[in-house]
Design an enzyme around this catalytic site. Structure first.
Site, mmCIF file in Angstrom:
data_model
loop_
_atom_site.group_PDB
_atom_site.id
_atom_site.type_symbol
_atom_site.label_atom_id
_atom_site.label_comp_id
_atom_site.label_asym_id
_atom_site.label_seq_id
_atom_site.Cartn_x
_atom_site.Cartn_y
_atom_site.Cartn_z
ATOM 1 N N GLY A 1 0.806 -1.217 0.000
ATOM 2 C CA GLY A 1 0.000 0.000 0.000
ATOM 3 C C GLY A 1 0.838 1.265 0.000
ATOM 4 O O GLY A 1 0.637 2.148 -0.842
ATOM 5 N N ILE A 2 1.788 1.368 0.915
ATOM 6 C CA ILE A 2 2.602 2.582 1.006
ATOM 7 C C ILE A 2 3.449 2.754 -0.248
ATOM 8 O O ILE A 2 3.486 3.822 -0.848
ATOM 9 C CB ILE A 2 3.498 2.538 2.260
ATOM 10 C CG1 ILE A 2 2.643 2.535 3.529
ATOM 11 C CG2 ILE A 2 4.463 3.719 2.270
ATOM 12 C CD1 ILE A 2 3.413 2.168 4.796
ATOM 13 N N VAL B 1 10.441 4.300 6.003
ATOM 14 C CA VAL B 1 9.134 4.489 6.646
ATOM 15 C C VAL B 1 8.532 3.141 7.021
ATOM 16 O O VAL B 1 7.341 3.046 7.313
ATOM 17 C CB VAL B 1 8.148 5.260 5.726
ATOM 18 C CG1 VAL B 1 8.626 6.695 5.526
ATOM 19 C CG2 VAL B 1 7.968 4.548 4.381
ATOM 20 N N ARG C 1 10.240 -0.199 9.058
ATOM 21 C CA ARG C 1 10.627 -0.520 10.424
ATOM 22 C C ARG C 1 12.125 -0.271 10.541
ATOM 23 O O ARG C 1 12.871 -0.510 9.573
ATOM 24 C CB ARG C 1 10.327 -1.991 10.748
ATOM 25 C CG ARG C 1 8.855 -2.305 10.967
ATOM 26 C CD ARG C 1 8.312 -1.708 12.267
ATOM 27 N NE ARG C 1 6.894 -2.007 12.465
ATOM 28 C CZ ARG C 1 5.891 -1.226 12.078
ATOM 29 N NH1 ARG C 1 6.148 -0.093 11.448
ATOM 30 N NH2 ARG C 1 4.639 -1.579 12.331
ATOM 31 N N ASP D 1 11.521 7.782 9.443
ATOM 32 C CA ASP D 1 10.319 7.816 10.271
ATOM 33 C C ASP D 1 10.416 6.744 11.355
ATOM 34 O O ASP D 1 9.688 6.785 12.340
ATOM 35 C CB ASP D 1 9.078 7.582 9.399
ATOM 36 C CG ASP D 1 7.783 7.873 10.146
ATOM 37 O OD1 ASP D 1 7.645 9.003 10.654
ATOM 38 O OD2 ASP D 1 6.930 6.973 10.237
ATOM 39 N N GLU E 1 14.298 2.130 18.705
ATOM 40 C CA GLU E 1 13.192 3.089 18.671
ATOM 41 C C GLU E 1 12.436 3.019 19.996
ATOM 42 O O GLU E 1 12.095 1.902 20.427
ATOM 43 C CB GLU E 1 12.255 2.738 17.519
ATOM 44 C CG GLU E 1 11.170 3.775 17.315
ATOM 45 C CD GLU E 1 10.314 3.522 16.066
ATOM 46 O OE1 GLU E 1 10.877 3.286 14.991
ATOM 47 O OE2 GLU E 1 9.088 3.571 16.210
ATOM 48 N N HIS F 1 8.430 8.358 14.085
ATOM 49 C CA HIS F 1 7.306 7.447 13.813
ATOM 50 C C HIS F 1 5.974 8.207 13.907
ATOM 51 O O HIS F 1 5.010 7.709 14.502
ATOM 52 C CB HIS F 1 7.329 6.254 14.791
ATOM 53 C CG HIS F 1 6.805 4.993 14.154
ATOM 54 N ND1 HIS F 1 7.318 3.743 14.416
ATOM 55 C CD2 HIS F 1 5.817 4.800 13.245
ATOM 56 C CE1 HIS F 1 6.661 2.831 13.713
ATOM 57 N NE2 HIS F 1 5.763 3.451 12.991
ATOM 58 N N ASN G 1 2.028 8.874 10.478
ATOM 59 C CA ASN G 1 0.605 8.534 10.456
ATOM 60 C C ASN G 1 -0.004 8.870 11.823
ATOM 61 O O ASN G 1 -0.366 7.988 12.591
ATOM 62 C CB ASN G 1 0.426 7.049 10.132
ATOM 63 C CG ASN G 1 -1.025 6.652 10.034
ATOM 64 O OD1 ASN G 1 -1.900 7.491 9.787
ATOM 65 N ND2 ASN G 1 -1.299 5.383 10.258
#
Lengths: 309, 309
Positions: free
Chosen positions: A139-140, A220, A222, A246, A251, A270, A273
């Site tokens: 999708g991305i 964007v 992981r 991102d 993290e 992150h 979204n």
């Protein structure tokens, strides 16, 4: 499926969803007389469905909790759809923001307090005619590819199977096992692949060494897909142009980590979204699926209970 | 016009132009036997054209110096084309870089040295579903509009005549005299209109007051189109979200000017079309026009000697 539809909404019944449903031409009714249910909650409290319900729209992209709760098993004749794909557009927009900021040398512009035109001139690059490797064409990745087209960028897409992405500016789609061919051909790299055992440290020292002094690497997906130590080394010695992250490994990125101080790094923690955009994106997803339901078309993000997603 | 063509190139004869011409399928020859001339110099030294020359491609977008030098008058039977439009794409790309950086809150991200996710979450906006007023729908404006489409932005275009821009996401095209209707409807404003007496301080205190606390104003036209003092005031009191400025008034912006210190301002010092990208863009323009010449098609950026541009 009919030209009008009675749809139930709950348990929260977000106002934006109410508007999405009625705006798409359906009517909001009680569950007892509904043909479909838009469920903006989790598996707890999921209702007994009357026989009139043909379709249920769930709120999350991952629906493993609904599996565990046995909700699909209990409703074998109902079509379930998830929110998969609904959140891709915001992440893709964040990706383009990072890539363009890097290519157009915005970090140094933002830090400038004087007119440095001649200094900046040679540092400004363009996406036009450049090749962007988009690793992961889910999708991305697909949204990123669409956004790159009007900039005149060429795309090398990488997906598991190598099934060609059809768009005039996609010059090649490589299957995952041929990904090593992408590095020397790419000006920039966008990482949007799922985190699996196979993709851990997908980009390390050897891959970075094949990129170019102007290359930006955007992650964007992981943090684990990039070897952070190798990335820091490549950023320090100028073998790549910069990184837009991102996601990071570790993290959250701890204070004092070298990535915080490198001038050619942009970190969006992150946050590509953010929660408030998820609501709007889901409403849009619901409106589209309601319209499809009304027209008797294939619904987006249909869950396959046998496949598990 | 024929299926092959003999084209002369001079006086500099840039390598990229040589490749553009031959790559498009034409042959580079001496002027004495050429059907066309690609002239990558100014009016000084412009040659006497043999009768075989049907078309001359010039290097600049503005060709007033060639008028002054009488070159069009001396060659009434020759088609001249300029570089108009060739440089729009780079400026449009810089525009999107500024707009996305603003909308996605990149300046504060770039200054951060710690993981500020929850702090940043509510500040991240999107172009999706937002309305962007694109003031001036010439070459740059049209490219900006095309680049906005895959982001899901809606566009209100403003041009002199109001002749509708046809694209699915352009919700309205306003003629210049109705521009005041745009401010209250726009989330963001892109200024890409020519600098004329009519457009001086097109955006001042009253216009800025109608925008919103999240609105970014991007100026890639000329500094004079925005009242700088009013802009500084609006940025300081938070009545708009930020400004991305490729051009300023005064220009260059002097050291110590308040715009340098505002956190929600990104200044690209009139560098969105840097010299090295002009060369590549012109080569692309030439390749396209040579291909058109070969196919006997209408050439891009044909100069009208009677209109003066």
């Amino acid at each position: 499926m009919t030209n009008s539809a009675r749809i139930a909404l709950g348990p929260v019944a977000e106002e934006s969803l109410r508007r999405a449903i009625t705006g798409a031409g359906a009517e909001i009714t009680a569950l007892s007389e509904a043909q479909a249910l838009v469920w903006d909650g989790g598996p707890n409290g999921f209702p007994e469905l009357p026989a009139s319900v043909e379709w249920v729209q769930l709120y999350s992209a991952g629906v493993e909790d609904f599996f565990t709760a046995g909700i699909f098993d209990r409703n074998p004749n109902v079509v379930f759809t998830s929110a998969a794909g609904a959140f891709a557009k915001s992440v893709a927009e964040g990706t383009l923001a990072l890539l363009l900021a890097g290519v157009r040398y915005l970090p140094e512009h933002i830090r400038a307090h004087t007119w440095r035109q001649t200094d900046f001139f040679p540092r400004i690059d363009t996406l036009r005619g450049r090749t962007v490797a988009v690793v992961g064409a889910g999708g991305i990745g697909r949204e990123v590819i669409a956004m790159l087209e009007p900039f005149g960028a060429r795309v090398i897409a990488v997906n598991r199977s190598g099934t060609p992405i059809t768009a005039p500016h996609v010059v090649e789609t490589l299957p995952a096992h041929r990904i090593s061919e992408a590095w020397a051909r790419a000006d920039h790299v966008v990482v949007a692949a799922p985190a699996t055992d196979d993709t851990r440290h997908l980009i390390g020292k050897d891959e970075l060494a094949q990129l170019r002094p102007h290359s930006w690497v955007i992650n964007v997906a992981r943090g684990s897909l990039i070897d952070t130590e190798a990335l820091v080394a490549a950023l320090r010695d100028g073998s790549i142009g910069g990184a837009g992250l991102d996601v990071t490994e570790p993290e959250p990125l701890p204070d004092g980590h070298p990535l915080w101080d490198l001038p050619n790094v942009i970190i969006t923690p992150h946050d590509s979204n953010p929660p408030h955009l998820r609501t709007a994106a889901f409403a849009e997803h619901v409106a589209d699926n309601v319209a499809r339901f009304l027209r008797g078309q294939e619904l987006n993000a249909r869950i396959d209970p046998t496949a598990g997603y």
